[in-house]
Motif scaffolding. Sequence first.
Motif, short mmCIF file in Angstrom:
data_model
loop_
_atom_site.label_atom_id
_atom_site.label_comp_id
_atom_site.label_asym_id
_atom_site.label_seq_id
_atom_site.Cartn_x
_atom_site.Cartn_y
_atom_site.Cartn_z
N PRO A 174 0.81 -1.21 0.00
CA PRO A 174 0.00 0.00 0.00
C PRO A 174 0.85 1.27 0.00
O PRO A 174 1.97 1.28 0.48
N LYS A 175 0.26 2.31 -0.55
CA LYS A 175 0.87 3.63 -0.53
C LYS A 175 0.30 4.47 0.60
O LYS A 175 0.96 5.36 1.11
N SER A 176 -0.95 4.18 0.98
CA SER A 176 -1.57 4.89 2.10
C SER A 176 -2.83 4.14 2.51
O SER A 176 -3.31 3.27 1.80
N ILE A 177 -3.33 4.51 3.67
CA ILE A 177 -4.63 4.03 4.13
C ILE A 177 -5.34 5.25 4.69
O ILE A 177 -4.76 6.02 5.46
N ARG A 178 -6.57 5.45 4.26
CA ARG A 178 -7.30 6.66 4.64
C ARG A 178 -8.72 6.30 5.08
O ARG A 178 -9.58 6.04 4.26
N PRO A 179 -8.96 6.34 6.37
CA PRO A 179 -10.33 6.09 6.84
C PRO A 179 -11.25 7.26 6.48
O PRO A 179 -10.81 8.38 6.25
N PHE A 180 -12.54 6.96 6.47
CA PHE A 180 -13.57 7.97 6.26
C PHE A 180 -14.23 8.27 7.60
O PHE A 180 -14.62 7.34 8.31
N PHE A 230 -7.89 15.45 5.12
CA PHE A 230 -7.07 16.13 6.12
C PHE A 230 -5.80 15.33 6.27
O PHE A 230 -5.83 14.11 6.45
N ARG A 231 -4.66 16.02 6.17
CA ARG A 231 -3.40 15.29 6.22
C ARG A 231 -2.38 16.01 7.08
O ARG A 231 -2.45 17.20 7.30
N THR A 232 -1.46 15.19 7.54
CA THR A 232 -0.27 15.67 8.22
C THR A 232 0.85 14.73 7.80
O THR A 232 0.75 13.52 7.98
N GLY A 233 1.84 15.28 7.15
CA GLY A 233 2.90 14.43 6.62
C GLY A 233 2.34 13.44 5.61
O GLY A 233 1.59 13.80 4.72
N GLU A 234 2.65 12.17 5.80
CA GLU A 234 2.19 11.12 4.89
C GLU A 234 0.82 10.56 5.27
O GLU A 234 0.25 9.76 4.53
N PHE A 235 0.28 10.97 6.39
CA PHE A 235 -0.94 10.38 6.92
C PHE A 235 -2.15 11.26 6.62
O PHE A 235 -2.06 12.48 6.69
N ALA A 236 -3.28 10.60 6.32
CA ALA A 236 -4.46 11.37 5.93
C ALA A 236 -5.74 10.59 6.24
O ALA A 236 -5.73 9.38 6.40
N PHE A 237 -6.85 11.33 6.31
CA PHE A 237 -8.17 10.73 6.42
C PHE A 237 -9.15 11.64 5.69
O PHE A 237 -8.88 12.81 5.45
N TYR A 238 -10.30 11.06 5.32
CA TYR A 238 -11.36 11.82 4.68
C TYR A 238 -12.39 12.23 5.73
O TYR A 238 -12.78 11.43 6.57
N LEU A 239 -12.83 13.47 5.65
CA LEU A 239 -13.94 13.96 6.47
C LEU A 239 -15.11 14.20 5.53
O LEU A 239 -14.96 14.88 4.51
N GLN A 240 -16.24 13.61 5.87
CA GLN A 240 -17.43 13.72 5.03
C GLN A 240 -18.52 14.54 5.70
O GLN A 240 -18.67 14.46 6.92
N ASP A 241 -19.26 15.25 4.92
CA ASP A 241 -20.45 15.94 5.40
C ASP A 241 -21.58 14.92 5.43
O ASP A 241 -22.51 14.96 4.64
N ALA A 242 -21.43 13.96 6.32
CA ALA A 242 -22.39 12.87 6.45
C ALA A 242 -22.43 12.47 7.92
O ALA A 242 -21.38 12.37 8.55
N TYR A 243 -23.61 12.27 8.44
CA TYR A 243 -23.74 11.92 9.84
C TYR A 243 -24.77 10.82 10.02
O TYR A 243 -25.95 11.00 9.71
N VAL A 244 -24.31 9.70 10.47
CA VAL A 244 -25.16 8.60 10.91
C VAL A 244 -24.71 8.32 12.34
O VAL A 244 -23.57 7.90 12.57
N LYS A 245 -25.56 8.62 13.29
CA LYS A 245 -25.18 8.58 14.70
C LYS A 245 -24.47 7.28 15.09
O LYS A 245 -23.41 7.32 15.71
N ASP A 246 -25.03 6.14 14.75
CA ASP A 246 -24.41 4.87 15.13
C ASP A 246 -23.02 4.71 14.52
O ASP A 246 -22.11 4.17 15.15
#
Length: 124
Positions: free
Chosen positions: A5-11, A41-57
Amino acid sequence: MKLKPKSIRPFIGAKDYAISRQFYQDLGFEEVVVSPNMSVFRTGEFAFYLQDAYVKDWVDNTMVFLEVDNVENHLENLKKSGITEKYDTLRCSEVVYNDWGNEFFLHDPSGVLWHIGAFNIVAE
C-alpha cells in the motif's frame, strides 16, 4: 498475496461539517477540499477523509488511533493550544498508562473517538 500500500485513509463522518473542518484545521491537519461535502485532512504522509455525512451509530462507533512519539507532550501541547475550550462538545482525557503503551482519548465535535498514543513495543 503481499500488499504494497501507498496509504490508508479512513472515512470519518461529521455532525456539523463546518465545525469539524475547523476543528481538524485547529488540530494541525492540512485540509484539501475534494468536493463540497468531503475533504482530505493530512499531516505528513498520513491522511483521512472527512465527510459531510452523519449517521449517529456510525460516528459514535468510529475510532482512530494516532501514534505519536511522546503522549504526555502531545497532550500538554493540545491543552496549551486552547482547542479543548474552543469546542463545547470536545472531550479529552488524561493519559492512561497500559502494559502495551500510553494513550489519551479525544472525542471530536461529532463524537469520533481518537486514541492518541505511543506503543512500548514495535509490532512488525
